[in-house]
Design a protein around this motif. Structure first.
Motif, PDB file in Angstrom:
ATOM      1  N   ASP A 115       0.835  -1.211   0.000  1.00  0.00           N
ATOM      2  CA  ASP A 115       0.000   0.000   0.000  1.00  0.00           C
ATOM      3  C   ASP A 115       0.864   1.253   0.000  1.00  0.00           C
ATOM      4  O   ASP A 115       0.572   2.228  -0.680  1.00  0.00           O
ATOM      5  CB  ASP A 115      -0.917   0.023   1.236  1.00  0.00           C
ATOM      6  CG  ASP A 115      -2.123  -0.876   1.043  1.00  0.00           C
ATOM      7  OD1 ASP A 115      -2.217  -1.523  -0.020  1.00  0.00           O
ATOM      8  OD2 ASP A 115      -2.970  -0.938   1.951  1.00  0.00           O
TER       9      ASP A 115
ATOM     10  N   ASN B 263      -8.537  -1.529   7.281  1.00  0.00           N
ATOM     11  CA  ASN B 263      -8.791  -1.878   8.687  1.00  0.00           C
ATOM     12  C   ASN B 263     -10.263  -2.147   8.963  1.00  0.00           C
ATOM     13  O   ASN B 263     -10.644  -2.361  10.102  1.00  0.00           O
ATOM     14  CB  ASN B 263      -8.316  -0.750   9.608  1.00  0.00           C
ATOM     15  CG  ASN B 263      -6.842  -0.503   9.477  1.00  0.00           C
ATOM     16  OD1 ASN B 263      -6.090  -1.392   9.075  1.00  0.00           O
ATOM     17  ND2 ASN B 263      -6.415   0.711   9.781  1.00  0.00           N
ATOM     18  N   GLN B 264     -11.071  -2.090   7.918  1.00  0.00           N
ATOM     19  CA  GLN B 264     -12.521  -2.261   8.072  1.00  0.00           C
ATOM     20  C   GLN B 264     -13.081  -1.342   9.149  1.00  0.00           C
ATOM     21  O   GLN B 264     -13.917  -1.756   9.951  1.00  0.00           O
ATOM     22  CB  GLN B 264     -12.858  -3.706   8.418  1.00  0.00           C
ATOM     23  CG  GLN B 264     -12.421  -4.672   7.331  1.00  0.00           C
ATOM     24  CD  GLN B 264     -13.087  -6.005   7.451  1.00  0.00           C
ATOM     25  OE1 GLN B 264     -13.064  -6.612   8.513  1.00  0.00           O
ATOM     26  NE2 GLN B 264     -13.709  -6.469   6.382  1.00  0.00           N
ATOM     27  N   SER B 265     -12.582  -0.104   9.183  1.00  0.00           N
ATOM     28  CA  SER B 265     -13.054   0.792  10.242  1.00  0.00           C
ATOM     29  C   SER B 265     -13.930   1.910   9.673  1.00  0.00           C
ATOM     30  O   SER B 265     -14.127   2.930  10.306  1.00  0.00           O
ATOM     31  CB  SER B 265     -11.864   1.386  11.000  1.00  0.00           C
ATOM     32  OG  SER B 265     -11.140   2.248  10.160  1.00  0.00           O
ATOM     33  N   ILE B 266     -14.439   1.720   8.451  1.00  0.00           N
ATOM     34  CA  ILE B 266     -15.310   2.743   7.885  1.00  0.00           C
ATOM     35  C   ILE B 266     -16.764   2.333   8.095  1.00  0.00           C
ATOM     36  O   ILE B 266     -17.204   1.297   7.640  1.00  0.00           O
ATOM     37  CB  ILE B 266     -15.034   2.927   6.387  1.00  0.00           C
ATOM     38  CG1 ILE B 266     -13.662   3.552   6.214  1.00  0.00           C
ATOM     39  CG2 ILE B 266     -16.106   3.792   5.741  1.00  0.00           C
ATOM     40  CD1 ILE B 266     -13.313   3.892   4.810  1.00  0.00           C
TER      41      ILE B 266
ATOM     42  N   SER C  34      -7.726  10.291   0.024  1.00  0.00           N
ATOM     43  CA  SER C  34      -7.706   8.898  -0.433  1.00  0.00           C
ATOM     44  C   SER C  34      -6.954   8.018   0.552  1.00  0.00           C
ATOM     45  O   SER C  34      -7.342   6.872   0.793  1.00  0.00           O
ATOM     46  CB  SER C  34      -7.111   8.805  -1.831  1.00  0.00           C
ATOM     47  OG  SER C  34      -5.753   9.161  -1.817  1.00  0.00           O
ATOM     48  N   ALA C  35      -5.887   8.546   1.161  1.00  0.00           N
ATOM     49  CA  ALA C  35      -5.115   7.729   2.101  1.00  0.00           C
ATOM     50  C   ALA C  35      -5.968   7.317   3.300  1.00  0.00           C
ATOM     51  O   ALA C  35      -5.912   6.176   3.757  1.00  0.00           O
ATOM     52  CB  ALA C  35      -3.875   8.491   2.574  1.00  0.00           C
ATOM     53  N   ILE C  36      -6.782   8.254   3.797  1.00  0.00           N
ATOM     54  CA  ILE C  36      -7.621   7.928   4.949  1.00  0.00           C
ATOM     55  C   ILE C  36      -8.656   6.860   4.581  1.00  0.00           C
ATOM     56  O   ILE C  36      -8.913   5.936   5.354  1.00  0.00           O
ATOM     57  CB  ILE C  36      -8.293   9.209   5.497  1.00  0.00           C
ATOM     58  CG1 ILE C  36      -7.222  10.032   6.231  1.00  0.00           C
ATOM     59  CG2 ILE C  36      -9.448   8.893   6.420  1.00  0.00           C
ATOM     60  CD1 ILE C  36      -7.750  11.243   6.930  1.00  0.00           C
ATOM     61  N   ILE C  37      -9.206   6.958   3.383  1.00  0.00           N
ATOM     62  CA  ILE C  37     -10.193   5.951   2.954  1.00  0.00           C
ATOM     63  C   ILE C  37      -9.527   4.591   2.733  1.00  0.00           C
ATOM     64  O   ILE C  37     -10.039   3.556   3.176  1.00  0.00           O
ATOM     65  CB  ILE C  37     -10.902   6.416   1.665  1.00  0.00           C
ATOM     66  CG1 ILE C  37     -11.738   7.660   1.936  1.00  0.00           C
ATOM     67  CG2 ILE C  37     -11.779   5.302   1.107  1.00  0.00           C
ATOM     68  CD1 ILE C  37     -12.854   7.468   2.934  1.00  0.00           C
ATOM     69  N   VAL C  38      -8.378   4.599   2.064  1.00  0.00           N
ATOM     70  CA  VAL C  38      -7.694   3.326   1.790  1.00  0.00           C
ATOM     71  C   VAL C  38      -7.353   2.616   3.099  1.00  0.00           C
ATOM     72  O   VAL C  38      -7.563   1.414   3.256  1.00  0.00           O
ATOM     73  CB  VAL C  38      -6.418   3.562   0.947  1.00  0.00           C
ATOM     74  CG1 VAL C  38      -5.545   2.319   0.932  1.00  0.00           C
ATOM     75  CG2 VAL C  38      -6.797   3.953  -0.466  1.00  0.00           C
ATOM     76  N   GLN C  39      -6.864   3.394   4.066  1.00  0.00           N
ATOM     77  CA  GLN C  39      -6.518   2.798   5.344  1.00  0.00           C
ATOM     78  C   GLN C  39      -7.767   2.315   6.091  1.00  0.00           C
ATOM     79  O   GLN C  39      -7.761   1.256   6.695  1.00  0.00           O
ATOM     80  CB  GLN C  39      -5.779   3.825   6.185  1.00  0.00           C
ATOM     81  CG  GLN C  39      -4.665   3.204   6.967  1.00  0.00           C
ATOM     82  CD  GLN C  39      -3.692   4.245   7.452  1.00  0.00           C
ATOM     83  OE1 GLN C  39      -4.065   5.328   7.870  1.00  0.00           O
ATOM     84  NE2 GLN C  39      -2.423   3.901   7.426  1.00  0.00           N
ATOM     85  N   GLY C  40      -8.818   3.102   6.023  1.00  0.00           N
ATOM     86  CA  GLY C  40     -10.070   2.705   6.662  1.00  0.00           C
ATOM     87  C   GLY C  40     -10.615   1.415   6.068  1.00  0.00           C
ATOM     88  O   GLY C  40     -11.088   0.536   6.784  1.00  0.00           O
TER      89      GLY C  40
END
Lengths: 450, 450
Positions: free
Chosen positions: B261, B344-347, B335-341
């Motif tokens: 990533d 981590n399945q935290s969205i 985009s980085a915050i969404i990709v990481q979310g």
């Protein structure tokens, strides 16, 4: 077998809470894994979560507490008395209990500690609180099985039984001397196949990996990963055994470190998540944007200096975003490879070799891209050959300079003990934008003489 | 206690090799950890490494083989006969052996397999070869301890002793039925405190986490991390126990996934390292640079369309790099915050809420930055107020659009089963550059009417 929270399950739980049907709630939740219940808590209101929290027994709630998001945990703990919190902590391993206490407001810390029932446990927790959270001391737990080298096998087995009571999972049996200095480890197999009167000093394995209390957590992760260890003992400055670190804590360190580098590369400076508040997200993002904006000011000023060229060679200005973007992209690529190499300690060879390699790589990429640009600017964009040539020469130069900046800034930061990941993202793109534009217009000025 | 290769140690080893002093080499190296020897191999020539390889016994060399960089391993294996390779593999766990065989050229694979001495081991390895390397099947090993629910405790203990011989570390004792279907697990404590005639079916714990052979390795990592497991059993489509995955393999999965990533976000598309060849590095970097260059062409064309403004409002063109850079930076952050979310399945929450949140966030950031820009452009850059106003309005609009693009492109890719990390880096910066410039000049045209 992956657990997914269904809408129906959430509704069922919310209804049971409203109906105060504690009995059914208990049946339903006691059957679930604490990590799954923690996920459900994230979806409930704090009042609902606290309600459930008070129904379940502390063995379960203590584990749930550990799995919660930090902000949810904070809110739930706020609704509990010091005594209630202490009851939770009594169920936890010392390292986990210390982590939770560290998050409490100072006023509540002492109160909670004074309410802990098990005095030994309380002493261990207080001891752990004094270590930096990013060090081996901050990661370690006190639960371990250790035997004295002067005991014989029989005493040893007896003592181990007593100690193992307090330890969830025995990873290793450590051997210490009378001063509690770590001497080695014991193989369970050797222990069971040796006569009961044999002294431990004759059967133990004198080789054991260990880390110091002040070893950084990143280094501990590196060591455990490299040597495939499931646990590692921690010793103090005098070599005395003070704790052990288990692999599950290290998995978290690796994950956090990777997340942090990723966020820095994207220009996000705090540990934030998509679900955090707007204020928190702004705090993490705005500083980098301000930096980029300041860089933007410089580029405006610089372009102003070359503004005299606009009358005759206006086309030059159409290419500034292209040159800036290429400089930024090349810089980020170079810096990312170096940052990752530093993190994995996989960078070898001298600085001169690295320089030569980076220049060759930039030349190869630069020539290919410049060829595409030259052909494309002539046939697709239809610019005059002289401008095409300027842009092409500028692109090659910019790629070489940008990749050198991207390579050396992280290396220099690392030399000075600053996290090289800081140099990726907006920092590199902004400085490369500025350099790129300066190089481009300087070349243009040299050739066109405006 | 971290191992560092010293120049002296390397020189000593090279001299011993030249002097063919096998005895001293053996003494020196047998005392070292296999992971450390693997690091030394990276620094030696292939001839030197192969020389050492042939001196040490296969128990040690097999472990060294596992720790080597893939390209070094390939070169060393090329210098060994099929029989010699098979001897190494006989020492390894099935999952590690299968990984190494999978790397061999097809012609050599069969030859090596036919040379394996332990037939059971060979059968297990061949079985593992048919699984996708990114699935639970590709990660699992065959070494495990299992007992039949119909046995009694006595038979069980006897059988376990035999099975444990082949297993380096017993993580769990699994219980299966006559069809080899996974039924549960056994606690060692329960086993030891129960009468020897009790049937296993009365003492085992019927709850056990497991994954399917075709579960993706990323999902396995997520499950083991969430539930803090050190090992997890793997079952086939019929629920039959076929293997187990241990946490050390999962640590590698987590690390690799994070590295991938990170590299994608930096515009690097293959798994490369700083020490890889220039050709390999170019292959990983050039495609993204070509993409950025094509985006650059579009921006040149677009600026050409607004070229008419140059005569009267040349200053506008000084701001293009600033607007493009801000668009790029904001887009990458979102985009980085969404990709990481997503990783981590935290969205959580609906897409509409996410939209509203992103717009509020962008508005807040945009207004602060625009204020700085308006004041700065007037007092520092000294541009006329009308241009300052255009730039300010453009900046707010661009920040909102860029953050929406950065948020939704990864979400859409994820919906279609494409890795959202692909959307970070050059892809987002390039598309945001273009959109940003278009918005900026459209606003300028609307206000100035050129």
């Amino acid at each position: 077998m992956q657990f997914k929270i269904s809408k129906e399950l959430l509704e069922q739980i919310e209804q049971l809470i409203q109906a105060k049907n504690d009995q059914e709630l208990e049946v339903l939740l006691n059957d679930m894994h604490h990590a799954d219940i923690a996920e459900i808590f994230d979806e409930l209101s704090i009042d609902e979560a606290t309600y459930i929290f008070k129904i379940l027994d502390s063995e379960k709630t203590a584990e749930i507490l550990l799995e919660l998001e930090e902000d949810v945990r904070e809110k739930i703990l706020r609704g509990l008395s010091a005594k209630e919190i202490a009851e939770e902590l009594d169920e936890l391993d010392t390292d986990d209990a210390a982590d939770i206490i560290a998050e409490l407001p100072d006023s509540k810390k002492e109160e909670v500690i004074s309410e802990l029932e098990d005095l030994e446990h309380a002493k261990d927790i207080v001891d752990l609180l004094r270590y930096d959270e990013d060090s081996a001391g901050g990661l370690m737990g006190k639960e371990l099985v250790k035997v004295n080298e002067n005991w014989n096998v029989l005493t040893c087995v007896k003592e181990m039984r007593i100690q193992a009571e307090n330890v969830t999972r025995v990873h290793s049996i450590y051997v210490v001397d009378d001063e509690n200095r770590l001497k080695g480890r014991l193989s369970l197999k050797d222990l069971l196949t040796t006569s009961t009167k044999t002294p431990i000093s004759e059967v133990y394995i004198p080789k054991v990996d260990s880390v110091k209390v002040n070893t950084s957590s990143v280094d501990v992760a590196r060591i455990m990963q490299k040597y495939d260890l499931e646990a590692i003992p921690v010793v103090d400055e005098m070599g005395r055994l003070v704790g052990r670190i288990t692999i599950d804590d290290i998995v978290d360190v690796i994950k956090d470190e990777a997340d942090k580098d990723y966020q820095l590369a994207a220009g996000i400076s705090q540990d934030v998540e998509a679900d955090d508040s707007i204020i928190e997200l702004t705090k993490a993002r705005l500083p980098w944007l301000v930096l980029a904006l300041c860089g933007g000011f410089i580029s405006v000023e610089m372009l102003g200096l070359f503004g005299g060229a606009m009358e005759k060679h206006g086309e030059l200005f159409f290419f500034t975003p292209l040159i800036a973007a290429m400089a930024g992209n090349v810089g980020v690529q170079s810096s990312a490879i170096i940052v990752q190499g530093l993190a994995n300690q996989s960078i070898s060879g001298s600085i001169v070799n690295r320089l030569l390699k980076e220049i060759s790589l930039a030349l190869l990429n630069g020539v290919i891209l410049a060829t595409i640009l030259f052909v494309g600017s002539h046939f697709i964009l239809g610019v005059e050959p002289k401008i095409g040539m300027i842009v092409t020469i500028a692109l090659i130069s910019v790629i070489i300079i940008a990749s050198l900046i991207g390579t050396f800034i992280p290396l220099i930061l690392d030399k000075f003990g600053i996290d090289p990941a800081l140099a990726t993202g907006p920092f590199i793109t902004t400085s490369n934008d500025i350099c790129g534009i300066l190089i481009y217009f300087s070349i243009a000025k040299l050739i066109l003489g405006f």
